[in-house]
Design a protein around this motif. Structure first.
Motif, mmCIF file in Angstrom:
data_model
loop_
_atom_site.group_PDB
_atom_site.id
_atom_site.type_symbol
_atom_site.label_atom_id
_atom_site.label_comp_id
_atom_site.label_asym_id
_atom_site.label_seq_id
_atom_site.Cartn_x
_atom_site.Cartn_y
_atom_site.Cartn_z
ATOM 1 N N ARG A 98 64.610 27.317 81.269
ATOM 2 C CA ARG A 98 63.844 26.945 82.173
ATOM 3 C C ARG A 98 64.082 25.737 83.018
ATOM 4 N NH1 ARG A 98 58.730 26.638 78.561
ATOM 5 N NH2 ARG A 98 57.026 26.538 81.053
ATOM 6 N N ASP A 99 63.665 26.220 84.199
ATOM 7 C CA ASP A 99 64.259 25.273 85.166
ATOM 8 C C ASP A 99 62.269 24.296 85.650
ATOM 9 O OD1 ASP A 99 64.133 23.365 88.093
ATOM 10 O OD2 ASP A 99 66.036 24.533 88.129
ATOM 11 N N ASN A 100 61.453 24.088 85.204
ATOM 12 C CA ASN A 100 60.486 23.754 85.321
ATOM 13 C C ASN A 100 60.061 23.097 87.555
ATOM 14 O OD1 ASN A 100 59.258 23.581 82.849
ATOM 15 N ND2 ASN A 100 59.523 21.686 82.712
ATOM 16 N N ALA A 101 61.114 22.845 87.763
ATOM 17 C CA ALA A 101 60.620 22.601 89.005
ATOM 18 C C ALA A 101 60.869 24.048 89.883
ATOM 19 C CB ALA A 101 61.713 21.624 89.678
ATOM 20 N N LYS A 102 61.116 24.874 89.569
ATOM 21 C CA LYS A 102 62.138 26.137 90.339
ATOM 22 C C LYS A 102 60.977 27.279 89.742
ATOM 23 C CE LYS A 102 66.062 25.277 91.639
ATOM 24 N NZ LYS A 102 68.095 26.286 91.931
ATOM 25 N N ASN A 103 59.943 27.081 88.684
ATOM 26 C CA ASN A 103 58.662 27.936 88.135
ATOM 27 C C ASN A 103 59.545 29.009 87.402
ATOM 28 O OD1 ASN A 103 56.339 27.388 87.438
ATOM 29 N ND2 ASN A 103 55.627 28.739 88.845
ATOM 30 N N THR A 104 60.834 28.592 87.339
ATOM 31 C CA THR A 104 61.833 30.049 86.648
ATOM 32 C C THR A 104 62.107 29.354 85.212
ATOM 33 O OG1 THR A 104 62.152 30.617 89.008
ATOM 34 C CG2 THR A 104 63.964 31.106 87.441
ATOM 35 N N VAL A 105 62.091 31.038 85.108
ATOM 36 C CA VAL A 105 63.171 30.789 83.473
ATOM 37 C C VAL A 105 63.711 31.951 83.741
ATOM 38 C CG1 VAL A 105 62.008 32.859 82.483
ATOM 39 C CG2 VAL A 105 62.379 30.984 81.305
ATOM 40 N N TYR A 106 64.917 31.560 82.655
ATOM 41 C CA TYR A 106 65.952 32.076 82.686
ATOM 42 C C TYR A 106 66.553 32.985 81.119
ATOM 43 C CZ TYR A 106 66.858 29.820 86.646
ATOM 44 O OH TYR A 106 66.613 28.800 88.422
ATOM 45 N N LEU A 107 67.824 34.076 81.487
ATOM 46 C CA LEU A 107 68.214 34.556 80.432
ATOM 47 C C LEU A 107 69.623 34.680 80.458
ATOM 48 C CD1 LEU A 107 67.586 35.542 77.447
ATOM 49 C CD2 LEU A 107 67.621 37.669 78.066
ATOM 50 N N GLN A 108 70.569 33.430 79.968
ATOM 51 C CA GLN A 108 71.810 33.859 79.991
ATOM 52 C C GLN A 108 72.335 34.647 79.007
ATOM 53 O OE1 GLN A 108 74.460 32.474 82.802
ATOM 54 N NE2 GLN A 108 75.942 33.721 81.661
ATOM 55 N N ALA A 123 58.060 33.021 88.704
ATOM 56 C CA ALA A 123 56.434 33.053 88.258
ATOM 57 C C ALA A 123 56.143 32.067 89.477
ATOM 58 C CB ALA A 123 56.186 32.366 86.654
ATOM 59 N N SER A 124 54.992 32.718 89.698
ATOM 60 C CA SER A 124 53.640 32.624 90.955
ATOM 61 C C SER A 124 52.501 32.054 90.359
ATOM 62 C CB SER A 124 54.174 33.004 92.585
ATOM 63 O OG SER A 124 53.778 34.407 91.972
ATOM 64 N N GLY A 125 51.508 31.900 91.200
ATOM 65 C CA GLY A 125 50.085 31.812 90.684
ATOM 66 C C GLY A 125 50.091 31.050 90.196
ATOM 67 N N SER A 126 51.074 30.337 89.266
ATOM 68 C CA SER A 126 50.421 29.176 88.526
ATOM 69 C C SER A 126 51.602 27.879 87.745
ATOM 70 C CB SER A 126 49.785 29.305 87.269
ATOM 71 O OG SER A 126 49.090 28.213 86.044
#
Length: 128
Positions: A72-82, A24-27
């Motif tokens: 989710r990895d908040n430091a990377k602003n990223t969510v994952y689906l394994q 994610a970007s922008g926020s």
């Protein structure tokens, strides 16, 4: 405006695994609710998994429970689906969704209309 970009889709053998990513970007989305949906051609968008922005409670569709993990990895602003033990039925395009929501409000996690921002999708193809 939040922009989300999915990646990690591709071709995998029956029984194989994939990890989808949604950047994610922008926020900053550390406190946002996040979800994964999938959609096959000619069918409605189907809920897969979701995670809250407070407490990080997770939710899963019956069809994937035990085979998928959302994180989710908040430091990377990223969510994952394994996704593990993939089947041909798991082949649709997968979409990441994001919404900022008051934690006091009810989170209708399995409803596409609950989410404000969507990615472009990433194709998952499971060969039989």
């Amino acid at each position: 405006q939040v922009q989300v970009v999915e990646s990690g889709g591709g071709l995998v053998q029956d029984g194989g695994s994939l990890r989808l990513s949604c950047a994610a970007s922008g926020s900053t989305i550390s406190s946002y609710n996040l979800g994964w949906f999938r959609q096959a051609p000619g069918k409605e968008r189907e809920f897969v998994a979701a995670i809250r922005g407070t407490g990080y409670t997770t939710y899963y569709a019956h069809s994937v429970k035990g085979r998928c993990t959302i994180s989710r990895d908040n430091a990377k602003n990223t969510v994952y689906l394994q996704m593990n033990s993939l089947k041909p039925e798991d082949t649709p395009v997968y979409y990441c969704a994001v919404v900022r929501q008051n934690p006091a409000d009810i989170f209708y996690y399995n409803v596409p209309g609950s989410y404000a921002y969507w990615g472009q999708g990433t194709q998952v193809t499971v060969s039989s």
